[in-house]
Motif scaffolding. Sequence first.
Motif, PDB file in Angstrom:
ATOM      1  N   UNK A 477       0.815  -1.223   0.000  1.00 43.29           N
ATOM      2  CA  UNK A 477       0.000   0.000   0.000  1.00 43.29           C
ATOM      3  C   UNK A 477       0.849   1.274   0.000  1.00 43.29           C
ATOM      4  N   UNK A 478       1.998   1.239   0.669  1.00 45.90           N
ATOM      5  CA  UNK A 478       2.856   2.425   0.728  1.00 45.90           C
ATOM      6  C   UNK A 478       3.700   2.577  -0.545  1.00 45.90           C
ATOM      7  N   UNK A 479       4.124   1.426  -1.123  1.00 45.97           N
ATOM      8  CA  UNK A 479       4.903   1.484  -2.369  1.00 45.97           C
ATOM      9  C   UNK A 479       4.098   2.092  -3.507  1.00 45.97           C
ATOM     10  N   UNK A 480       2.783   1.877  -3.506  1.00 46.10           N
ATOM     11  CA  UNK A 480       1.929   2.432  -4.548  1.00 46.10           C
ATOM     12  C   UNK A 480       1.109   3.611  -4.096  1.00 46.10           C
ATOM     13  N   UNK A 481       1.493   4.215  -2.969  1.00 46.95           N
ATOM     14  CA  UNK A 481       0.722   5.308  -2.396  1.00 46.95           C
ATOM     15  C   UNK A 481       0.783   6.566  -3.258  1.00 46.95           C
ATOM     16  N   UNK A 482      -0.239   7.389  -3.130  1.00 52.75           N
ATOM     17  CA  UNK A 482      -0.237   8.683  -3.805  1.00 52.75           C
ATOM     18  C   UNK A 482       0.719   9.658  -3.124  1.00 52.75           C
ATOM     19  N   UNK A 483       1.082   9.361  -1.893  1.00 48.78           N
ATOM     20  CA  UNK A 483       1.986  10.222  -1.132  1.00 48.78           C
ATOM     21  C   UNK A 483       3.435   9.940  -1.538  1.00 48.78           C
ATOM     22  N   UNK A 484       4.153  10.967  -1.951  1.00 46.64           N
ATOM     23  CA  UNK A 484       5.560  10.805  -2.329  1.00 46.64           C
ATOM     24  C   UNK A 484       6.394  10.335  -1.146  1.00 46.64           C
ATOM     25  N   UNK A 485       6.124  10.874   0.032  1.00 48.55           N
ATOM     26  CA  UNK A 485       6.886  10.496   1.218  1.00 48.55           C
ATOM     27  C   UNK A 485       6.723   9.014   1.524  1.00 48.55           C
ATOM     28  N   UNK A 486       5.494   8.488   1.423  1.00 51.23           N
ATOM     29  CA  UNK A 486       5.268   7.063   1.665  1.00 51.23           C
ATOM     30  C   UNK A 486       6.023   6.186   0.674  1.00 51.23           C
ATOM     31  N   UNK A 487       6.025   6.596  -0.589  1.00 48.88           N
ATOM     32  CA  UNK A 487       6.738   5.804  -1.597  1.00 48.88           C
ATOM     33  C   UNK A 487       8.245   5.831  -1.353  1.00 48.88           C
ATOM     34  N   UNK A 488       8.752   6.979  -0.932  1.00 52.50           N
ATOM     35  CA  UNK A 488      10.201   7.098  -0.703  1.00 52.50           C
ATOM     36  C   UNK A 488      10.652   6.209   0.440  1.00 52.50           C
ATOM     37  N   UNK A 489       9.986   6.334   1.607  1.00 52.57           N
ATOM     38  CA  UNK A 489      10.474   5.574   2.758  1.00 52.57           C
ATOM     39  C   UNK A 489      10.276   4.077   2.578  1.00 52.57           C
ATOM     40  N   UNK A 490       9.172   3.675   1.963  1.00 55.54           N
ATOM     41  CA  UNK A 490       8.928   2.238   1.800  1.00 55.54           C
ATOM     42  C   UNK A 490       9.911   1.616   0.801  1.00 55.54           C
ATOM     43  N   UNK A 491      10.194   2.323  -0.304  1.00 52.44           N
ATOM     44  CA  UNK A 491      11.148   1.789  -1.282  1.00 52.44           C
ATOM     45  C   UNK A 491      12.562   1.760  -0.701  1.00 52.44           C
ATOM     46  N   UNK A 492      12.943   2.820   0.005  1.00 57.29           N
ATOM     47  CA  UNK A 492      14.266   2.831   0.640  1.00 57.29           C
ATOM     48  C   UNK A 492      14.395   1.731   1.686  1.00 57.29           C
ATOM     49  N   UNK A 493      13.295   1.430   2.384  1.00 52.28           N
ATOM     50  CA  UNK A 493      13.329   0.358   3.376  1.00 52.28           C
ATOM     51  C   UNK A 493      13.593  -0.988   2.721  1.00 52.28           C
ATOM     52  N   UNK A 494      12.928  -1.248   1.616  1.00 55.33           N
ATOM     53  CA  UNK A 494      13.131  -2.520   0.912  1.00 55.33           C
ATOM     54  C   UNK A 494      14.548  -2.598   0.339  1.00 55.33           C
ATOM     55  N   UNK A 495      14.997  -1.512  -0.292  1.00 55.77           N
ATOM     56  CA  UNK A 495      16.338  -1.507  -0.878  1.00 55.77           C
ATOM     57  C   UNK A 495      17.400  -1.653   0.198  1.00 55.77           C
ATOM     58  N   UNK A 496      17.235  -0.931   1.291  1.00 55.83           N
ATOM     59  CA  UNK A 496      18.212  -1.015   2.376  1.00 55.83           C
ATOM     60  C   UNK A 496      18.283  -2.398   2.993  1.00 55.83           C
ATOM     61  N   UNK A 497      17.108  -2.992   3.266  1.00 51.29           N
ATOM     62  CA  UNK A 497      17.083  -4.336   3.852  1.00 51.29           C
ATOM     63  C   UNK A 497      17.657  -5.359   2.878  1.00 51.29           C
ATOM     64  N   UNK A 498      17.301  -5.234   1.597  1.00 54.00           N
ATOM     65  CA  UNK A 498      17.805  -6.167   0.596  1.00 54.00           C
ATOM     66  C   UNK A 498      19.310  -6.079   0.439  1.00 54.00           C
ATOM     67  N   UNK A 499      19.850  -4.853   0.406  1.00 51.05           N
ATOM     68  CA  UNK A 499      21.301  -4.673   0.280  1.00 51.05           C
ATOM     69  C   UNK A 499      22.027  -5.241   1.490  1.00 51.05           C
ATOM     70  N   UNK A 500      21.472  -5.010   2.676  1.00 54.60           N
ATOM     71  CA  UNK A 500      22.101  -5.528   3.893  1.00 54.60           C
ATOM     72  C   UNK A 500      22.139  -7.050   3.881  1.00 54.60           C
TER      73      UNK A 500
END
Length: 535
Positions: A477-500
């Motif tokens: 829901x946050x990755x596809x949210x209309x809110x730019x802030x929600x999309x930013x933090x959720x995508x960064x969370x996935x990328x950060x966790x995946x990279x780690x």
Amino acid sequence: MAKEKLNTKAAGIVALAVMLSRVLGLARELIFAALFGAGRWMDAYNVAFRAPNLLRDLFAEGALSVAFVTVFSKIIVERGPDAAWVLARKMATLTLVFMSLIVVLGIVFSGPFIAVLAPGFDTDKAAFTVLLTQIMFPFILLVSLAALAMGMLNARNVFGMPAMASSFFNLGSIVVGVAVAWCIDPHFGPRALVGMAVGTLAGGFLQMAVQFPSLRRVGFSFRPDFGWNDPDVKRVLVLMVPAVVAASAVQVNVLINTVFASKLGDGAVSWLGYAFRLMQLPLGIFGVAIATVTLPAVSKIAAGGDLAYFRVTLAKALRLALFLTLPATVGLVLMSDPIIGLLYQRGKFSAADTIQTGAALKFYAAGLIAYACIKVLSPAFYALEHKWTPMVVSFISIGLNVLLNWQLTFRLGMGHRGLALSTGLAAIANFLMLYLLMRRAAGGMETGALFGSLARMGVAAAGLAAICVAGHQWLGPWLGSASLLDRVWSLLAVIGAGAAVYFGLCALLRVEEAHEALVLVRRKISRRAIGSPGA
């Protein structure tokens, strides 16, 4: 003579510089997407830029750069820097004259060229494409001289400023392009794209000019030298003939895709263009950086005749390319839609454009690892004087791409997605053929070590993939949210966790490249701690 080593520190410097350039390039693409979208007139700009951009890869950053660095590096080893600078002056003069002629011909014959490149464009769209092409064609002269300067500096082990030069291209094209576009049309209609074309020329000039101070520092001073009937000049030109095709197979395939895409209606050229340039972000950061450092090293090793050390150096470069591009491949395939949506979906770039561009990115990314390895392997053949091998392989891969384009796009109805997939599959075939032929030419390629590393990296990549799948489920829901802030933090969370997870598993599984990266980070931290006031 001390052994020439693959300088991983230099590769890191180049990677950081290229990363800045690619980020600025991405910013340029975001500005285009927001101001002009992905429709009819943006298709015209993309095709117009593709003409000089293809010639850049054929003659400048492809063939000229590879051939010149190979010969220039060997002359330094064999006869010293003074003899190398003589060659540099002759090649600079030849490049200036020849590319000026190409520019004139390109402007005069841009109409027939665009008719071949985009046969599906209607009359108005084709005419506007020709106008933009004529404005941007001098770009090939500027970037050819920039590529020659980069080759000289790399051969003298100066990597930072040449890698930074493309950042100045992006800065110039953004600042000048937007300013001129606004003056032409404050509402940024189709006519404003003329301003963006002018910005491309300004960026090309900056990319060339910023390298001149570094050239003077390493001893180069330009004086016109028309002594082209010289054995060293002939060595460069002979290497360039096969390299024209070999170093630019991917771009030739993209050009072929443009011909097919022009027949798929408005938007297809732009969707493929946005996706391909986003895929080039990790390719430029990692693949180009490793290849830039590897070519001078293996050229000097080959000149010394140490074939065993040549194999070790090249195999290490390939493993490093795999280590860095494998996680990028997984991430782009599994997270393409959220990435495209976050980066591009604003202004005139719609949600439908996001879906179509994301579909192309998935299939392009399938060939990312192969693209990076080709950039490392292909130039190494010239160091061994096997100049025709990459060319023949490239011809085969181009033919395969045309066949797959027809089958996937029209016979199987995949549309522009089929064009992206065929490019990726052709790149994989290109890499496999080059690898097998390099094993024969170099007497081996440490294949066992390569597969061992790849297996351990694959386990780590599976962990990354699991994080991406879980991220879609838990943060959808946050990755596809209309809110730019929600999309930013959720995508960064996935990328950060995946990279780690990926780098952590690589370290646990004792992947050598992960260990080297960790050592470099520790050294940087230690140096800063030693230099700090409280140390």
